[in-house]
Design a protein around this motif. Structure first.
Motif, PDB file in Angstrom:
ATOM      1  N   THR A 657     -15.300 -11.534  23.438  1.00 15.51           N
ATOM      2  CA  THR A 657     -14.067 -12.085  22.856  1.00 15.51           C
ATOM      3  C   THR A 657     -14.157 -11.926  21.347  1.00 15.51           C
ATOM      4  O   THR A 657     -15.167 -12.319  20.752  1.00 15.51           O
ATOM      5  CB  THR A 657     -13.924 -13.576  23.217  1.00 15.51           C
ATOM      6  N   PHE A 658     -13.148 -11.347  20.754  1.00 20.21           N
ATOM      7  CA  PHE A 658     -13.204 -11.157  19.297  1.00 20.21           C
ATOM      8  C   PHE A 658     -11.809 -11.192  18.701  1.00 20.21           C
ATOM      9  O   PHE A 658     -10.792 -11.120  19.399  1.00 20.21           O
ATOM     10  CB  PHE A 658     -13.896  -9.831  18.941  1.00 20.21           C
ATOM     11  N   LEU A 659     -11.767 -11.321  17.379  1.00 24.24           N
ATOM     12  CA  LEU A 659     -10.504 -11.404  16.645  1.00 24.24           C
ATOM     13  C   LEU A 659      -9.827 -10.031  16.623  1.00 24.24           C
ATOM     14  O   LEU A 659     -10.452  -9.022  16.306  1.00 24.24           O
ATOM     15  CB  LEU A 659     -10.794 -11.861  15.206  1.00 24.24           C
ATOM     16  N   GLN A 660      -8.553 -10.009  16.966  1.00 24.30           N
ATOM     17  CA  GLN A 660      -7.799  -8.756  16.970  1.00 24.30           C
ATOM     18  C   GLN A 660      -6.907  -8.660  15.732  1.00 24.30           C
ATOM     19  O   GLN A 660      -6.794  -7.610  15.124  1.00 24.30           O
ATOM     20  CB  GLN A 660      -6.921  -8.710  18.247  1.00 24.30           C
ATOM     21  N   GLU A 661      -6.261  -9.779  15.369  1.00 19.58           N
ATOM     22  CA  GLU A 661      -5.336  -9.784  14.233  1.00 19.58           C
ATOM     23  C   GLU A 661      -5.708 -10.909  13.270  1.00 19.58           C
ATOM     24  O   GLU A 661      -5.577 -12.085  13.616  1.00 19.58           O
ATOM     25  CB  GLU A 661      -3.903  -9.987  14.727  1.00 19.58           C
ATOM     26  N   PRO A 662      -6.181 -10.573  12.056  1.00 26.34           N
ATOM     27  CA  PRO A 662      -6.465 -11.634  11.068  1.00 26.34           C
ATOM     28  C   PRO A 662      -5.149 -12.167  10.495  1.00 26.34           C
ATOM     29  O   PRO A 662      -4.731 -11.807   9.390  1.00 26.34           O
ATOM     30  CB  PRO A 662      -7.305 -10.915  10.013  1.00 26.34           C
ATOM     31  N   LEU A 663      -4.490 -13.011  11.269  1.00 26.73           N
ATOM     32  CA  LEU A 663      -3.139 -13.483  10.953  1.00 26.73           C
ATOM     33  C   LEU A 663      -3.090 -14.237   9.616  1.00 26.73           C
ATOM     34  O   LEU A 663      -2.115 -14.132   8.866  1.00 26.73           O
ATOM     35  CB  LEU A 663      -2.658 -14.389  12.098  1.00 26.73           C
ATOM     36  N   ASP A 664      -4.166 -15.009   9.339  1.00 21.41           N
ATOM     37  CA  ASP A 664      -4.178 -15.762   8.086  1.00 21.41           C
ATOM     38  C   ASP A 664      -4.158 -14.813   6.877  1.00 21.41           C
ATOM     39  O   ASP A 664      -3.462 -15.052   5.888  1.00 21.41           O
ATOM     40  CB  ASP A 664      -5.398 -16.694   8.034  1.00 21.41           C
ATOM     41  N   HIS A 665      -4.886 -13.694   6.975  1.00 23.43           N
ATOM     42  CA  HIS A 665      -4.898 -12.720   5.868  1.00 23.43           C
ATOM     43  C   HIS A 665      -3.562 -11.983   5.769  1.00 23.43           C
ATOM     44  O   HIS A 665      -3.134 -11.629   4.674  1.00 23.43           O
ATOM     45  CB  HIS A 665      -6.043 -11.719   6.051  1.00 23.43           C
ATOM     46  N   LEU A 666      -2.933 -11.750   6.923  1.00 24.97           N
ATOM     47  CA  LEU A 666      -1.610 -11.110   6.915  1.00 24.97           C
ATOM     48  C   LEU A 666      -0.620 -12.014   6.174  1.00 24.97           C
ATOM     49  O   LEU A 666       0.136 -11.552   5.294  1.00 24.97           O
ATOM     50  CB  LEU A 666      -1.147 -10.867   8.357  1.00 24.97           C
ATOM     51  N   LEU A 667      -0.611 -13.291   6.520  1.00 20.53           N
ATOM     52  CA  LEU A 667       0.283 -14.239   5.843  1.00 20.53           C
ATOM     53  C   LEU A 667      -0.040 -14.352   4.355  1.00 20.53           C
ATOM     54  O   LEU A 667       0.849 -14.435   3.519  1.00 20.53           O
ATOM     55  CB  LEU A 667       0.141 -15.627   6.490  1.00 20.53           C
ATOM     56  N   SER A 668      -1.345 -14.336   4.048  1.00 28.23           N
ATOM     57  CA  SER A 668      -1.777 -14.421   2.652  1.00 28.23           C
ATOM     58  C   SER A 668      -1.244 -13.231   1.856  1.00 28.23           C
ATOM     59  O   SER A 668      -0.721 -13.389   0.746  1.00 28.23           O
ATOM     60  CB  SER A 668      -3.307 -14.460   2.592  1.00 28.23           C
ATOM     61  N   CYS A 669      -1.361 -12.033   2.445  1.00 23.37           N
ATOM     62  CA  CYS A 669      -0.879 -10.809   1.787  1.00 23.37           C
ATOM     63  C   CYS A 669       0.638 -10.914   1.552  1.00 23.37           C
ATOM     64  O   CYS A 669       1.133 -10.615   0.456  1.00 23.37           O
ATOM     65  CB  CYS A 669      -1.216  -9.610   2.663  1.00 23.37           C
ATOM     66  N   ILE A 670       1.378 -11.352   2.583  1.00 25.27           N
ATOM     67  CA  ILE A 670       2.848 -11.484   2.464  1.00 25.27           C
ATOM     68  C   ILE A 670       3.186 -12.492   1.361  1.00 25.27           C
ATOM     69  O   ILE A 670       4.055 -12.245   0.513  1.00 25.27           O
ATOM     70  CB  ILE A 670       3.457 -11.920   3.815  1.00 25.27           C
ATOM     71  N   GLN A 671       2.490 -13.627   1.378  1.00 23.74           N
ATOM     72  CA  GLN A 671       2.779 -14.678   0.393  1.00 23.74           C
ATOM     73  C   GLN A 671       2.544 -14.187  -1.035  1.00 23.74           C
ATOM     74  O   GLN A 671       3.361 -14.418  -1.926  1.00 23.74           O
ATOM     75  CB  GLN A 671       1.893 -15.896   0.717  1.00 23.74           C
ATOM     76  N   HIS A 672       1.425 -13.467  -1.269  1.00 17.66           N
ATOM     77  CA  HIS A 672       1.118 -12.987  -2.623  1.00 17.66           C
ATOM     78  C   HIS A 672       2.105 -11.895  -3.062  1.00 17.66           C
ATOM     79  O   HIS A 672       2.546 -11.884  -4.222  1.00 17.66           O
ATOM     80  CB  HIS A 672      -0.311 -12.470  -2.691  1.00 17.66           C
ATOM     81  N   CYS A 673       2.427 -10.999  -2.141  1.00 17.64           N
ATOM     82  CA  CYS A 673       3.383  -9.922  -2.473  1.00 17.64           C
ATOM     83  C   CYS A 673       4.759 -10.517  -2.795  1.00 17.64           C
ATOM     84  O   CYS A 673       5.447 -10.066  -3.715  1.00 17.64           O
ATOM     85  CB  CYS A 673       3.499  -8.940  -1.311  1.00 17.64           C
ATOM     86  N   LEU A 674       5.134 -11.514  -2.016  1.00 21.11           N
ATOM     87  CA  LEU A 674       6.424 -12.175  -2.203  1.00 21.11           C
ATOM     88  C   LEU A 674       6.477 -12.863  -3.575  1.00 21.11           C
ATOM     89  O   LEU A 674       7.448 -12.717  -4.327  1.00 21.11           O
ATOM     90  CB  LEU A 674       6.592 -13.221  -1.091  1.00 21.11           C
ATOM     91  N   ALA A 675       5.401 -13.572  -3.911  1.00 25.11           N
ATOM     92  CA  ALA A 675       5.340 -14.276  -5.195  1.00 25.11           C
ATOM     93  C   ALA A 675       5.388 -13.283  -6.357  1.00 25.11           C
ATOM     94  O   ALA A 675       6.086 -13.501  -7.357  1.00 25.11           O
ATOM     95  CB  ALA A 675       4.053 -15.099  -5.265  1.00 25.11           C
ATOM     96  N   TRP A 676       4.660 -12.166  -6.189  1.00 24.45           N
ATOM     97  CA  TRP A 676       4.640 -11.148  -7.259  1.00 24.45           C
ATOM     98  C   TRP A 676       6.040 -10.550  -7.437  1.00 24.45           C
ATOM     99  O   TRP A 676       6.506 -10.376  -8.564  1.00 24.45           O
ATOM    100  CB  TRP A 676       3.635 -10.046  -6.893  1.00 24.45           C
ATOM    101  N   TYR A 677       6.712 -10.265  -6.328  1.00 27.13           N
ATOM    102  CA  TYR A 677       8.038  -9.651  -6.384  1.00 27.13           C
ATOM    103  C   TYR A 677       9.019 -10.582  -7.102  1.00 27.13           C
ATOM    104  O   TYR A 677       9.806 -10.155  -7.948  1.00 27.13           O
ATOM    105  CB  TYR A 677       8.530  -9.334  -4.974  1.00 27.13           C
ATOM    106  N   LYS A 678       8.941 -11.871  -6.787  1.00 23.57           N
ATOM    107  CA  LYS A 678       9.849 -12.833  -7.417  1.00 23.57           C
ATOM    108  C   LYS A 678       9.606 -12.947  -8.917  1.00 23.57           C
ATOM    109  O   LYS A 678      10.539 -13.041  -9.708  1.00 23.57           O
ATOM    110  CB  LYS A 678       9.669 -14.219  -6.781  1.00 23.57           C
ATOM    111  N   ASN A 679       8.337 -12.939  -9.290  1.00 20.47           N
ATOM    112  CA  ASN A 679       7.987 -13.140 -10.701  1.00 20.47           C
ATOM    113  C   ASN A 679       8.195 -11.898 -11.562  1.00 20.47           C
ATOM    114  O   ASN A 679       8.574 -11.999 -12.726  1.00 20.47           O
ATOM    115  CB  ASN A 679       6.521 -13.572 -10.837  1.00 20.47           C
ATOM    116  N   LYS A 680       7.947 -10.707 -10.977  1.00 19.01           N
ATOM    117  CA  LYS A 680       7.914  -9.489 -11.799  1.00 19.01           C
ATOM    118  C   LYS A 680       9.128  -8.584 -11.635  1.00 19.01           C
ATOM    119  O   LYS A 680       9.599  -7.985 -12.596  1.00 19.01           O
ATOM    120  CB  LYS A 680       6.641  -8.669 -11.467  1.00 19.01           C
TER     121      LYS A 680
END
Length: 1333
Positions: A657-680
């Motif tokens: 049994t192992f991790l297939q999708e690092p969902l927390d990192h996916l959300l983290s990437c979306i959140q940071h990209c979103l914040a950057w887009y809004k600010n810049k």
């Protein structure tokens, strides 16, 4: 008349010819000869006729010959003769020399000496005759009566050479005179005389005349005095180089320094070639050179090592038989130079005695710089030396993907410096010499590709520097393209480092970029996971570094880009358009990776943010990709709990049994990209621009908002993870539950950061953040509880928080420092939860620890050193304020909670940040300390404040905290906090200039704490005393301090003789019954070892300086050699002072009743060391005794002190240790196992005893030798050592035999017998066995 002489010469008899010549006056004859020679007639025949008619057996004939010789010499020197005629005359004169009687030969030679003295020679052609004359003089065995006295030929030859060397040589004849001596057989003394004269003439010549003179001198050296010749040449060019670098006027040394540096280095290059050629013909010369430099390396290396001698050694590597020896010598010299430098920097005592010399590394880099002057013969040696240093001293071991240095801190630093020097040599050589660039690049790339199991960061750094320097030159290099083929087989770290290094090349070479893309595409479909990871890493790097038209500028992106990158970035519009197509193709390739293993997806999520920031035009494509990926795991129904399909993120295949999708990192990437887009991006958009993108971003915002609300509502049961759930690592369900719990915690962290970034300090958002934290905490507590005693695999994975460093910095600032009224309501919600604040500081600590461990942090901007440094400053400033405002004692008195208090966590984080800044940002220390200063002043005032002043200000804050802690009640004393404060003070003290008053204040404060406070906490005592010693050695020698501490230890632990009462001293209150042993005892012994090491180093130094002076003393005036004595006198006095005080230190410790264990063991070893050092010092005086006409009184006093205060008590201490062994059986007979352990410990302690006894005996042995040599009875101060002979003593043998017949009770009495009796009996027992058999 000339015809008559010629015709008479044809007769068989010479009578008529002699008569004819006798009738002619000498002047007429010489006129005839002169006339013949000038007209170029048959002068040879005429001369032969004269010699035929002037036999040396007759006085007139010999005298006539002498006059003819004088005339011919003048004719040849006049320059009026044709070349052939002059050569013919000289040839005839040479042939006839041996027929001359001895006295006339001496007179003839004296004429030459006179001509040289008066500088009357015109062209020096006649000097060819002088060696023949000198050789002929030497062959005369009979006594020659001429001039001042009667001597044989050999003695006259010596006298003539002496005269010749004592007169002034005209500049134009130096080379001819030197060449002349090679045809004369010279004794050793004569050879030394000639070599000294020629070397003295170096400074009188023009620079261009030096190489031919060196050549002649080297030819001459085949007769002997090789060392003097080499030493003289090296010393001459060392002085020239020194003078050239100082740009002084030519008057101070010689006229020739008017030459330019270029001319000087060209001459040096030619001289080096001459020497290497001479060594090829005469290997003994090469051996002598190496012997001379090896001897010099032990003492003052600057006397023999200089850029010229190093260049000579490097040229010598072209001769195969010397290659290995030369590189070994250079390697050891470099390492020794760095070690000496570190030893000097770490000891004020040494700094006051030994001036800091130029480091060998500086000289080698000087050689690299000088090699531009056609030193092709040096270049190859430089390249080999550079790689040898990098291979030998680079990091050797990898631990968790990070290079680890083995060995002591001193050797680590030395190895790092040596490796760095190798890289600098190669880089500078690469810059200067175009011919070797290909070879250097090939060798670096070969090492990168072949060394997969050992660290190669140092080679990657060098490669990066090389390519940064010359990307346009290397763009067509095929070796780089060949290296790409191996990417699939290299470790991921190597691939990332390599691609980062070659990135400037990819920007200027389309063909190289195409080759790389082909390789990466193949790797994308490889079966090995590492190959696919390498492909993703490569593609992400390409996306980051190829600018798309219309993207934000790098300044807007706030990204630090190297100078070369900026130059290479200047592309035309066509290139930018092509880049966009190229980048979109890569993104399409990377989309396929979203269906692969979690590790590969993780790399993508971590890399996309940097790509977006660098290429804002790719934002839409990247965000669409991430959005579609998130939709697969998002529950669109607004009321459905939980909001994410966690089950789909975990995959079970067979029994795994192992991790297939690092969902927390996916959300983290979306959140940071979103914040950057809004600010810049959004603030720069105008009108209806980018409406489609905005829809996508609104949709993502809505999704995140929905996830937040539903995560808060979700209970443990909604995730199917209540407290009864299985979390064991042995079952599939347990592993799955662990993975899901970690994913939920990660998602909560991402949502906390997202909500904080959009909250604008609203109270509702703060409540949501707190609710999300409570959700996070529920799972965190449950995992900790379920993990039990053993840490689970997944529990360790949670250590990497998904919060970005910027957010941690902003959050801490808001929680602890934000006093804006409008934010108060919102922040009070967060501040109401001490658990949340505790968590915020814990994450900050975790981030700093991550930086120390990896060199970077996870999350956005984690790889950008400037951004990380800025966040580090902000975090430190806030935590420093928090710790100093609310001390631990205040906080803990209010709340009694489990775990560390917030203040203590703040302090721990501060300790790590100070350490991290010194490790990674040392050049920015001033900036860091300025950022901590809350009361910032104006810029003008800021500039004048030094690092020492700023560090001192911070130091005082922590000193106050430590004093408050020490002043508190004993039960309130927090050992952990005290240790952290001492560690911070140690780190800050390194920033203080040792000569500053702030440093002295720090030292006196530390001394005061040690003297006035008595704590029984051993770890605190150890830290404090270590800090005290580290400061003290930079101020002055710690020997008196050691003596005082030894007295305190003796007073606390008592004497080895229980009947003796010790008067307790109280120099340092920190030394008490609990801390005296082993804590303080081991510390002072360790410090004594360092002092002994310094003294050993000094003894070696002065020994070698005496050796270096000795050979040259004979050739220098008396005053010069006597100057060597005062230079070592002050060092000798210092050594005597150090050893004398150490003897009193050991005198105290050896009488102390130390407990069994490491203290006794270390003390015995250190006693052996001090005796070895004393022996080395005695050997030094054996060497110099004759020069000093005896030994100083201070040495006699030191010997007396060692004899009265040390040796007797050493033997008493040995008896004390041995008696412990005899007393062991009296212990608990029931507890045999415990007794066995104690026995083993005692046996281990007694092992060093034979070494100590041997060291004492060696010392006494050399003292006896020195007594004989100095005529001073030094042994009168030494008591006879204990008898250890193995003779059979009849009376003792009888006594032993009687004892064996009696009851065995007698054996107990033996334990109380004296050491003398014991050591006499044991050999007797051994002998007895032989007798009985």
């Amino acid at each position: 008349m000339d015809l008559k002489i010629l015709s008479l010469a044809t007769d068989k008899t010479t009578d008529k010819l002699q008569e004819c010549l006798q009738t002619l006056k000498t002047d007429d004859l010489t006129n005839l000869l002169q006339d013949q020679a000038v007209k170029g007639r048959e002068v040879g025949a005429f001369l032969r006729a004269i010699f035929k008619g002037s036999p040396c057996s007759e006085e007139d004939g010999a005298h006539r010959r002498y006059k003819i010789y004088s005339c011919c010499i003048q004719l040849v020197e006049s320059g009026d003769l044709q070349q052939e005629v002059a050569s013919e005359i000289l040839g005839l004169l040479m042939l006839e020399v041996h027929h001359f009687p001895g006295p006339l030969l001496v007179e003839l030679a004296n004429e030459f000496v006179g001509a040289i003295r008066e500088d009357s020679l015109v062209n020096g052609k006649s000097l060819e005759l002088l060696p023949i004359i000198l050789t002929a003089v030497a062959t005369k065995k009979e006594v020659l009566a001429c001039g001042k006295g009667d001597s044989n030929g050999e003695e006259w030859k010596r006298q003539l050479i002496d005269d010749l060397c004592s007169v002034r040589w005209a500049q134009r004849y130096v080379i001819q005179l030197t060449s002349m001596f090679k045809d004369v057989r010279l004794t050793t003394e004569e050879m030394d005389l000639v070599v000294a004269k020629v070397l003295m003439m170096f400074s009188k010549l023009n620079l261009q005349e030096i190489p031919p003179l060196v050549y002649q001198l080297l030819v001459l050296s085949s007769k002997g005095s090789r060392r003097s010749v080499l030493d003289g040449i090296i010393a001459f060019f060392r002085e020239l180089d020194k003078q050239q670098s100082k740009e002084q006027s030519s008057d101070e040394l010689s006229e020739l320094v008017t030459a330019t540096a270029d001319e000087l280095h060209h001459v040096e290059g030619t001289v080096i070639l001459h020497i290497v050629f001479a060594i090829k013909l005469d290997c003994e010369l090469g051996r002598e050179l190496l012997k001379h430099l090896k001897a010099g390396q032990q003492g003052d290396s600057s006397k023999c090592f200089c850029p010229f001698s190093i260049a000579l050694l490097l040229s010598l590597t072209r001769i195969q038989r010397f290659e290995e020896q030369v590189f070994d010598l250079l390697k050891t010299s470099v390492v020794k130079s760095f070690k000496d430098l570190q030893l000097l920097q770490g000891s004020k005592f040494l700094q006051t005695l030994v001036p800091q010399r130029t480091c060998v590394s500086t000289m080698i880099l000087e050689v690299v710089k000088n090699s531009v002057h056609s030193w092709d013969h040096v270049t190859q040696g430089l390249i080999e030396l550079g790689f040898i240093l990098m291979d030998s001293y680079g990091p050797k071991k990898i631990l968790d993907g990070k290079a680890v240095e083995l060995g002591s801190s001193l050797s680590k630093m030395t190895n790092q410096h040596a490796c760095k020097l190798g890289a600098n040599i190669l880089l500078e050589t690469f810059k200067i010499h175009e011919m070797v660039r290909q070879e250097i690049l090939e060798q670096v790339l070969n090492r990168v590709v072949t060394r997969t199991s050992s660290p190669i960061n140092h080679f990657l750094d060098l490669l990066s520097d090389i390519i940064t320097y010359a990307p346009l030159v290397l763009q067509s290099c095929s070796k780089v393209t060949e290296t790409f083929d191996y990417l699939s087989f290299l470790p991921l770290q190597t691939v990332q480092g390599l691609l980062k290094a070659v990135q400037p090349l990819l920007k200027v070479s389309m063909s190289m970029r195409d080759s790389l893309i082909l390789v990466l595409r193949k790797a994308m479909f490889a079966s090995q996971l590492d190959a696919r990871k390498s492909a993703v890493a490569g593609f992400l790097l390409l996306l980051k570094n190829f600018k798309v038209l219309g993207s934000l500028s790098s300044s807007q992106c706030s990204q630090s880009i190297g100078v070369t990158q900026v130059h290479v970035d200047v592309h035309s519009r066509y290139n930018s358009v092509a880049n966009e197509t190229f980048c979109l193709e890569i993104i399409d390739s990377l989309k396929r990776c979203l269906g692969q293993q979690a590790d590969i997806r993780l790399m993508l999520y971590e890399g996309f943010y940097d790509v977006l920031r660098r290429n804002s035009q790719l934002a839409n494509s990247i965000m669409q990709t991430l959005f579609s990926q998130l939709k697969q795991y998002y529950e669109p129904e607004p009321d459905l709990l939980p909001p994410l399909k966690l089950g789909a993120c975990v995959l079970t295949q067979g029994s795994q049994t192992f991790l297939q999708e690092p969902l927390d990192h996916l959300l983290s990437c979306i959140q940071h990209c979103l914040a950057w887009y809004k600010n810049k991006v959004i603030p720069l958009q105008q009108g209806d621009e980018g409406e489609e993108e905005e829809e996508l971003y609104h949709e993502l915002d809505d999704m995140l908002e929905s996830i937040t609300v539903r995560m808060i509502k979700s209970e443990l049961e909604d995730f199917e993870l209540d407290k009864s759930a299985d979390f064991s690592q042995s079952s599939d369900v347990g592993i799955k539950n662990n993975i899901c719990a970690c994913l939920i915690m990660g998602v909560c962290e991402v949502l906390i950061e997202y909500n904080f970034s959009i909250s604008n300090f609203s109270k509702s958002k703060s409540e949501e953040i707190l609710s999300l934290f409570m959700c996070y905490k529920k799972f965190s507590d449950m995992l900790s509880e379920k993990a039990g005693k053993g840490k689970t695999k997944m529990a360790s994975k949670t250590s990497d928080s998904l919060l970005s460093m910027k957010f941690v910095s902003d959050l801490l600032t808001a929680l602890f420092r934000d006093s804006i009224q409008s934010h108060e309501e919102s922040l009070s919600v967060l501040r109401s939860s001490s658990e949340f604040m505790h968590y915020a500081v814990t994450v900050a600590l975790q981030k700093v620890q991550q930086l120390i461990r990896r060199g970077h942090v996870s999350g956005p901007d984690g790889q950008n050193p400037d951004k990380v440094f800025q966040h580090l400053c902000d975090i430190t400033r806030v935590l420093l304020w928090r710790y100093t405002s609310i001390p631990t004692s205040v906080e803990e008195s209010g709340k009694k909670e489990k775990g560390k208090s917030i203040s203590l966590l703040c302090l721990e984080c501060l300790q790590k940040t100070f350490s991290a800044v010194q490790q990674f940002y040392q050049p920015k220390t001033q900036q860091f300390l300025r950022a901590l200063d809350v009361m910032s002043t104006e810029e003008g005032e800021e500039a004048g404040v030094t690092v020492t002043q700023r560090a001192s200000f911070q130091t005082r804050q922590f000193q106050r905290s430590l004093l408050n802690l020490l002043s508190s009640e004993e039960e309130d004393f927090n050992s952990k906090e005290a240790l952290l404060l001492i560690t911070i003070l140690s780190t800050l003290s390194r920033l203080l200039e040792p000569s500053s008053p702030q440093f002295v204040q720090m030292l006196s404060w530390t001394s005061k704490i040690c003297k006035e406070y008595s704590l029984e906490d051993a770890s605190f005592c150890k830290s404090l005393m270590t800090l005290f010693f580290s400061l003290h050695v930079l101020y002055k020698s710690p020997v008196t301090l050691l003596r005082d501490l030894a007295q305190d230890i003796h007073g606390q632990l008592g004497d080895i003789d229980q009947d003796v009462e010790i008067e307790k001293t109280d120099h340092f209150a920190m030394v008490n019954l609990r801390t005296a042993a082993p804590t303080v005892c081991l510390l002072v012994l360790s410090q004594a070892e360092k002092v002994l090491e310094e003294v050993d180093w000094l003894i070696t130094k002065i020994k070698c300086s005496v050796n270096q002076e000795t050979p040259s003393d004979e050739m220098t005036p008396d005053g010069a050699s006597s100057q060597a004595i005062p230079s070592t006198l002050h060092i000798e006095k210092a050594i005597i002072m150090q050893l004398g005080t150490l003897v009193t230190f050991f005198h105290e410790l050896v009488q102390t009743a130390l407990p069994s264990g490491s203290c006794v063991d270390t003390l015995l070893k250190d006693l052996s060391k001090i005796y070895s050092t004393l022996t080395a010092f005695v050997k030094y005086y054996l060497q110099v005794c004759q020069n000093f006409k005896g030994i100083p009184n201070t040495v006699e006093k030191l010997v007396k002190l060692s004899g009265s205060h040390l040796t007797p008590v050493c033997y008493s201490f040995i008896s004390y240790v041995q008696n412990k062994r005899n007393n062991i059986p009296k212990c608990q007979e029931k507890e045999k196992a415990a007794a066995g352990t104690i026995m083993a410990k005692v046996l281990r302690e007694t092992k060093p005893i034979p070494n100590l006894v041997f060291a004492i005996e060696q010392y006494e042995k050399f003292l006896i030798q020195l007594s004989k040599k100095s005529k001073v009875n030094l042994m009168q101060h030494m008591k006879l050592s204990t008898s250890r002979d193995f003779k059979i003593k009849g009376n003792i043998l009888d006594m032993v035999l009687r004892e064996d017949e009696e009851d065995d009770d007698e054996e107990n009495e033996e334990g109380t017998a004296s050491a003398h009796t014991q050591q006499d009996r044991e050999p007797a027992k051994k002998k007895r066995k032989k007798c009985l058999s």
